[in-house]
Scaffold this motif. Structure first.
Motif, PDB file in Angstrom:
ATOM      1  N   VAL A 148      11.115   1.432  -4.283  1.00 37.11           N
ATOM      2  CA  VAL A 148      10.180   0.611  -3.747  1.00 37.11           C
ATOM      3  C   VAL A 148       9.128   1.582  -2.919  1.00 37.11           C
ATOM      4  O   VAL A 148       9.752   2.265  -2.004  1.00 37.11           O
ATOM      5  CB  VAL A 148      10.539  -0.396  -2.801  1.00 37.11           C
ATOM      6  N   SER A 149       8.019   1.876  -3.316  1.00 35.59           N
ATOM      7  CA  SER A 149       7.040   2.509  -2.299  1.00 35.59           C
ATOM      8  C   SER A 149       5.984   1.617  -1.949  1.00 35.59           C
ATOM      9  O   SER A 149       6.141   0.553  -1.954  1.00 35.59           O
ATOM     10  CB  SER A 149       6.462   3.502  -3.157  1.00 35.59           C
ATOM     11  N   GLU A 150       4.998   2.049  -1.220  1.00 33.12           N
ATOM     12  CA  GLU A 150       4.055   1.240  -0.618  1.00 33.12           C
ATOM     13  C   GLU A 150       3.349   0.302  -1.735  1.00 33.12           C
ATOM     14  O   GLU A 150       3.031  -0.749  -1.441  1.00 33.12           O
ATOM     15  CB  GLU A 150       2.954   1.913   0.188  1.00 33.12           C
ATOM     16  N   ASN A 151       2.892   0.962  -2.803  1.00 28.91           N
ATOM     17  CA  ASN A 151       2.121   0.311  -3.646  1.00 28.91           C
ATOM     18  C   ASN A 151       3.027  -0.255  -5.153  1.00 28.91           C
ATOM     19  O   ASN A 151       2.204  -0.660  -5.952  1.00 28.91           O
ATOM     20  CB  ASN A 151       1.049   0.863  -4.138  1.00 28.91           C
ATOM     21  N   GLU A 152       4.243   0.192  -5.245  1.00 32.02           N
ATOM     22  CA  GLU A 152       4.748   0.062  -6.394  1.00 32.02           C
ATOM     23  C   GLU A 152       6.210  -0.287  -6.145  1.00 32.02           C
ATOM     24  O   GLU A 152       6.871   0.280  -5.431  1.00 32.02           O
ATOM     25  CB  GLU A 152       4.900   1.248  -7.359  1.00 32.02           C
ATOM     26  N   ALA A 153       6.935  -1.080  -7.127  1.00 33.68           N
ATOM     27  CA  ALA A 153       8.296  -1.280  -7.157  1.00 33.68           C
ATOM     28  C   ALA A 153       8.776  -1.233  -8.730  1.00 33.68           C
ATOM     29  O   ALA A 153       8.426  -1.742  -9.604  1.00 33.68           O
ATOM     30  CB  ALA A 153       8.597  -2.741  -6.547  1.00 33.68           C
TER      31      ALA A 153
END
Ligand code: ATP
Length: 363
Positions: A148-153
């Motif tokens: 999980v990153s800020e804009n994507e999981a």
């Protein structure tokens, strides 16, 4: 001299000990009466309450008891307020599933004539099918480890040849046993989403290859969305369904709903050597300690255990006792005279278990 089978008993958390006590008592009495087998019970402490007391959620000794046992009977583990320091829940039953490679989650769905169900079943129709949920991979493969990153999981769905082939062999064998016992038509349905995902086309190909080995059984496919619809519209049509982990997770709760609730839904997690038998429900901390929990899902799981042990060890006396115990629960529930609160009655745990016990002793 009758064969002795060792049963590891995880009484667990919340309502666990309340439903385990009377279930083991019924099994003990059946074993005392049986001439073809003997059960020996071995308590295995584990779970959230044990962790709170000792700092250990799954003692090595309890894992050893489980590995050594012929079968494992488990109630429910985990408590919302007891967690590991990183905030995750304590669930030794999942550790057990992984450690013993229990790939086949078996969830029978049964509604007998007279039993309350949210469906309006046509006169004379009963529900009796088994949903098999792959339990070690699928969309649970990256459980707890998704990126999980800020804009994507991202999570990964894994289907392996090794596990799928074992799963399908198990499934067709189960359908064959049901047919031989007069409980099913010998129809196996692969539930997938092969029209959208290549992984499910791969899953389906392996299913078809196994189906080819069983000319005495019929095999077909269904998309998971259509299956959800048919489980509500014509659930009496199904015999044995097999599916991926996440799809199975969702459909098995739908199945429990058809039966009238979690308090009636048994399950088994089965591998090549070991098997755990436990109700589908959790530890129900909201009603723990009140003596009102429904013991039927646990008792039905115990019946599945007798059936599995009987088939594995070619012991007709255990198979007969498994059927007797299941039928006793089905009769008590269908009659509706002794029901726990979750099923609209007023009986406590011990009273409901006593009704089954009484029925079994006179069967
Ligand atoms: P888990 O995530 O551990 O599977 P859960 O959060 O889904 O658990 P459960 O513990 O299964 O929840 O409980 C869900 C609801 O069903 C609760 O209101 C609980 O009281 C009820 N329930 C579960 N099992 C029983 C039972 N055997 N008898 C009566 N009610 C039950």
């Amino acid at each position: 001299m009758a064969d002795t089978f060792e049963i590891a008993v995880f009484a667990g958390d919340g309502i666990g000990p309340e439903i385990t006590g009377p279930s083991v008592e019924i099994l003990r009495e059946m074993s005392d009466r049986a001439s073809g087998y003997t059960l020996a019970f071995n308590d295995a402490p584990a779970g959230a309450a044990h962790y709170a007391q000792t700092g250990e959620s799954f003692p090595t000794q309890s894992m050893e008891i489980a590995k050594k046992a012929d079968a494992i009977l488990l109630s429910a583990m985990g408590l919302p307020e007891v967690r590991y320091p990183d905030g995750t829940e304590i669930s030794p039953q999942i550790d057990l599933r992984k450690a013993l490679t229990l790939f086949a989650g078996v969830r029978p769905v049964t509604v007998r004539s007279g039993q309350r169900t949210p469906l309006n079943l046509p006169e004379g129709k009963e529900i009796d099918f088994v949903l098999i949920r792959e339990s070690t991979e699928g969309l649970f493969h990256t459980q707890g480890k998704g990126e999980v990153s800020e804009n994507e999981a991202r999570e990964t769905l894994l289907i392996t040849r090794d596990i799928s082939e074992k799963l399908f062999q198990f499934t067709f064998q189960l359908a064959s046993n049901r047919k031989a016992a007069g409980r099913g038509s010998g129809r196996v349905t692969c539930v997938d989403k092969a029209n959208v995902f290549r992984a499910f086309a791969f899953f389906r190909d392996m299913f078809d290859a196994e189906a080819g080995q069983h000319p005495n059984l019929s095999a077909d496919h269904a998309y998971v969305d259509a299956t959800a619809l048919w489980m509500v519209q014509k659930p009496w049509d199904f015999d044995v369904l097999v599916t991926e982990n996440m799809f199975g997770d969702i459909l098995s709760d739908l199945g429990a709903g058809l039966m009238g609730g979690l308090g009636l839904a048994p399950s088994a997690d089965i591998g090549l050597e070991h098997a755990v038998f436990q109700p589908c429900h959790g530890s129900a901390p909201d009603i723990a300690g009140q003596g009102v929990a429904n013991p039927m899902a646990m008792i039905l799981s115990a019946a599945m255990m007798l059936d599995w042990l009987g088939i594995k060890h070619d012991n007709p006396s255990m198979i007969a006792d498994g059927a007797k115990l299941r039928e006793a629960v089905e009769q008590v529930v269908a009659e509706g005279l002794v029901l726990t609160r979750d099923l609209g009655g007023t009986a406590g745990t011990l009273e409901a278990a006593a009704a089954v016990r009484e029925r079994v002793s006179h069967a």
